[in-house]
Design an enzyme around this catalytic site. Structure first.
Site, PDB file in Angstrom:
ATOM      1  N   GLU A   1       0.857  -1.195   0.000  1.00  0.00           N
ATOM      2  CA  GLU A   1       0.000   0.000   0.000  1.00  0.00           C
ATOM      3  C   GLU A   1       0.884   1.233   0.000  1.00  0.00           C
ATOM      4  OE1 GLU A   1      -3.269  -0.204   0.103  1.00  0.00           O
ATOM      5  OE2 GLU A   1      -3.740  -2.192   0.916  1.00  0.00           O
TER       6      GLU A   1
ATOM      7  N   ARG B   1      -7.190   1.918   8.164  1.00  0.00           N
ATOM      8  CA  ARG B   1      -7.661   0.540   8.061  1.00  0.00           C
ATOM      9  C   ARG B   1      -6.849  -0.338   7.120  1.00  0.00           C
ATOM     10  NH1 ARG B   1     -12.725  -0.841   6.767  1.00  0.00           N
ATOM     11  NH2 ARG B   1     -12.585  -1.477   4.634  1.00  0.00           N
ATOM     12  N   HIS B   2      -5.694   0.130   6.653  1.00  0.00           N
ATOM     13  CA  HIS B   2      -4.856  -0.686   5.781  1.00  0.00           C
ATOM     14  C   HIS B   2      -3.464  -0.853   6.363  1.00  0.00           C
ATOM     15  CE1 HIS B   2      -7.970   0.754   2.923  1.00  0.00           C
ATOM     16  NE2 HIS B   2      -7.831  -0.462   2.432  1.00  0.00           N
TER      17      HIS B   2
ATOM     18  N   SER C   1     -14.913 -10.384   2.627  1.00  0.00           N
ATOM     19  CA  SER C   1     -15.331 -10.442   1.247  1.00  0.00           C
ATOM     20  C   SER C   1     -15.391 -11.915   0.871  1.00  0.00           C
ATOM     21  CB  SER C   1     -14.314  -9.703   0.382  1.00  0.00           C
ATOM     22  OG  SER C   1     -14.952  -9.159  -0.731  1.00  0.00           O
TER      23      SER C   1
END
Lengths: 497, 497
Positions: free
Chosen positions: B271, B277-278, B423
């Protein structure tokens, strides 16, 4: 009794290719069952199973026998509907295609041969192919499942053609190249179920001993630490590398107040030599704990843990161990209720008495370890033992020296069938001693400042151990090659699939 | 009653710096105890505890009060031996030094304030320092343990000096830089114990549902697949990268005959943007399973798993959740016994009715997800729900389209407190459809040949889901920043410690 027309109509809808969604309606009225759980008591039940078409044999134009495999269980399905359309459809199924079968559980007149379900079969009423396999599979599951012995026997009578084809041996590389097929053999199904149990026992025993499960980062700053065998990468412009062990971070967690921690996760070693016992990526089972009085507390945990593990596997994985043994014969591991702890010096003496030339202050090479394993087995009747108090010189700089004689260290290795499987020790928690020991080894203290600093804020005496998951399974089952116990192994030559 | 000389001699040996080995003899006759398990019933017992000197307060020259911390439990130790040498030794201990205390459990006249053990204290007879912390700690555990509210209150009365020092707030970066100290706060001790339980429940529920725990490689061949957010490295001369998900390999394991698999392991994402949140490395909880009739079977597993997990945390981790709440206040998560499954179209309708402008065939942005979370909470009284049947266009190419309308897909996301946490989907197991869907997205089929080929040897319909361990804990406890739930977080700016 259906009329000719009805029968024809019934047959058409009762077999063919179909999607999961469409089959839901077609198979209404049949209860889902697992191949492994079919039992004679279920005779006359209407069941539906899904599995791989492992083998199909047509008998005339109207009958076909289909061996359906689910996991490592197989059952014979008898296709004998009037008209013969379904039998011809069955006969045309490529091996390994995924098919749905609905029918009636029945009891064969004689036990079925060649399937795990020998006392039940299925009289097929519906048959659909959910996923067609290519007809030219790169390897066959049957070939991949042959034992060396089986292959050797076939070679000895090389002209005999069995089950319609010659018995072929599939080399390990070809199997690994086609791992998705290779994994379907009974032995592989068993190996990885055993592996899962090894991890479960590791976790459960340690949890019950007050350990907390943690995760440590695999991405580390810098790159020099591990030398040649470290994987380097670029991290947003910074030099980084992959963790070769969770050593520092598990120690930091103990110093961070967790006292007893364990972790399960990948360990990366850029090995350049190809051996039977090294991988470039393996699963490490690691533990680290605060000590109260003595580093033998770590040995106590190892003892309890592995005896519980071996007991569990023998008791609860008998079927899996049998399946492994059928393809890869091995003798059950000999181990004691309380694990033998041998002093390093006593080990050296045993080797010397047996005429082996070993340096009492040096490390044991693989050969000497093997030999000592034999001597220990003969003397103590165990193939699982600990060798304690290694010379300090052959252990990492962060190993605590023995208080009574710093030439020796608070360390141990554990051996299974003569091969090292676990390495453990008390760590130096005193930053000054740690720096001094690093310097004495010629390590530039500046490069390990983070490691040393971690112990400047109050550090409890602590120690721990690490073990490779693949190696545990390999040695418990005497498999001889670590690639057999890695789902998708990584070695100097292999990075796929 | 010892004479003056004897007393002096006794004192000398009864305190000081000492190694673990030496203390074994000095402390013979005292039974090891954990601070957390001391109870009034143990009054008069002679115990030995080891912990961190969290605070020391001298009263005159002969008495000192030492707060000893072990894990998140603290107890007051009263040092009042004649002579005063021991009290002076205690007063000189740097905070966070690891000390051994032996003495008699006693009942204080009034409950002790500021320690977790309020009804017992220890009258110290022996006191030794096992590991000295530096006197200038970069952060103090007390400061790191303050709640925002606590800091704000202190700032409002900024002139008040409490417990000898002003209340300081320690910023997150400074805490993470000194994680080995930061982890010692009660909230952090609790967060990572909760995290361990989340993983335990994940494993236990899936094992009981017939899943097999596996491990998949993190080192993958090639480097193009993941685009910009992939970490690349050199693997013995071949281009390689770190797995951004275990997607292919968990699917291969299902196709390899294991039917139901799960795994816990690191996932790597390069990232470049810094968010709450990452992370660049997180712990993925992944599952994949053969389906029988419908992809909702995956939803059934998610439902069962997470309701069991939340129930377990509320029931068995009450103490830990309280400790987290003291520093980081949050409201307990609202969830239903049977998880709400909302159709994507219904979700869109709810948003539109609330005046939110959303594209019915597009993805929801973070804001819309938050808003829908509020609407769902208000309407259904739950902060945990599934959103099913996403438009195909917003899901990966390997997602199975709905049989009744291919504009929609057999997929779902799960939300906690308005944030996506899981997910999941059915995957395309038909190699031709898979290739076609990839092509339609402009993906060069040649680059994903391995992926497609895995389904050419007979593949059962299957689906699965993935969830980040850190995110589960963050959202269950409403912690607001993923760095709080990663033991040693890795983000675009942080690669240490």
């Amino acid at each position: 009794m259906a009329s000719g027309d009805e029968r024809h109509g019934e047959e058409e809808g009762n077999y063919g290719d179909a999607t999961m969604g469409a089959l839901r309606e077609i198979y209404a009225g049949y209860a889902w069952a697992d191949v492994a759980s079919l039992e004679p008591e279920a005779a006359a039940a209407r069941v539906r199973v899904r599995g791989a078409a492992q083998a199909v044999r047509a008998v005339g134009r109207r009958v076909a026998f289909l061996v359906l495999r689910q996991g490592s269980a197989t059952v014979q399905c008898v296709v004998s509907r009037a008209g013969g359309g379904m039998a011809r459809f069955a006969a045309g199924l490529s091996r390994e295609s995924v098919v749905d079968v609905a029918g009636v559980v029945s009891l064969p007149r004689e036990p079925v041969r060649g399937t795990t379900q020998q006392l039940v079969e299925i009289q097929v009423e519906k048959l659909h192919c959910v996923s067609r396999a290519v007809s030219n599979l790169p390897i066959s599951v049957e070939d991949a499942a042959r034992s060396e012995e089986d292959v050797a026997r076939a070679k000895a009578v090389s002209s005999i053609v069995l089950a319609g084809e010659q018995r072929a041996h599939v080399g390990q590389d070809k199997r690994l190249d086609n791992r998705v097929i290779d994994l379907r053999t009974a032995a592989n199904q068993a190996i990885f179920r055993v592996q899962c149990q090894v991890e479960n026992v590791f976790r459960q025993v340690l949890l019950s001993e007050g350990f907390v499960g943690i995760h440590t980062p695999k991405l580390l700053g810098g790159s020099s630490e591990g030398g040649a065998s470290v994987f380097k990468l670029d991290y947003n412009g910074q030099p980084a590398c992959l963790a070769q062990s969770p050593q520092l971070h598990k120690q930091m967690a103990v110093c961070g107040g967790f006292e007893r921690v364990f972790l399960v996760g990948p360990v990366f070693r850029a090995e350049s030599s190809y051996t039977n016992r090294h991988l470039c990526e393996f699963v490490g089972l690691d533990a680290e704990m605060a000590l109260r009085d003595h580093y033998s507390e770590v040995c106590d945990v190892v003892d309890k843990l592995f005896v519980a593990m071996f007991d569990h596997l023998n008791k609860n994985c008998a079927k899996e161990l049998e399946a492994i043994q059928r393809q890869f014969p091995f003798k059950p591991l000999k181990y004691l209720e309380t694990t033998l702890r041998l002093d390093y010096n006593d080990g050296i003496r045993m080797l010397q008495e047996a005429g082996v030339d070993v340096d009492p202050m040096g490390d044991l090479n693989t050969e000497a370890e093997k030999k000592l394993g034999e001597l220990v087995r003969d003397k103590y009747d165990t193939e699982f033992y600990m060798l304690c108090r290694y010379p300090s010189a052959v252990r990492p700089f962060y190993t605590m020296p023995c208080p009574d004689d710093p030439r020796y260290s608070c360390s141990f290795d554990v051996f299974v069938r003569g091969e090292e499987i676990i390495s453990g020790a008390q760590r130096v928690h005193d930053p000054e001693l740690l720096a001094a020991q690093a310097e004495a080894r010629g390590i530039d203290v500046a490069t390990i400042a983070t490691y040393i600093d971690a112990f400047r804020y109050g550090a409890p005496p602590h120690g721990g151990f690490g073990v490779g998951l693949e190696r545990v399974v390999m040695l418990f089952c005497g498999l001889g090659n670590i690639r057999k116990t890695s789902l998708f192994p990584r070695d100097p030559n292999r990075l796929a699939p």
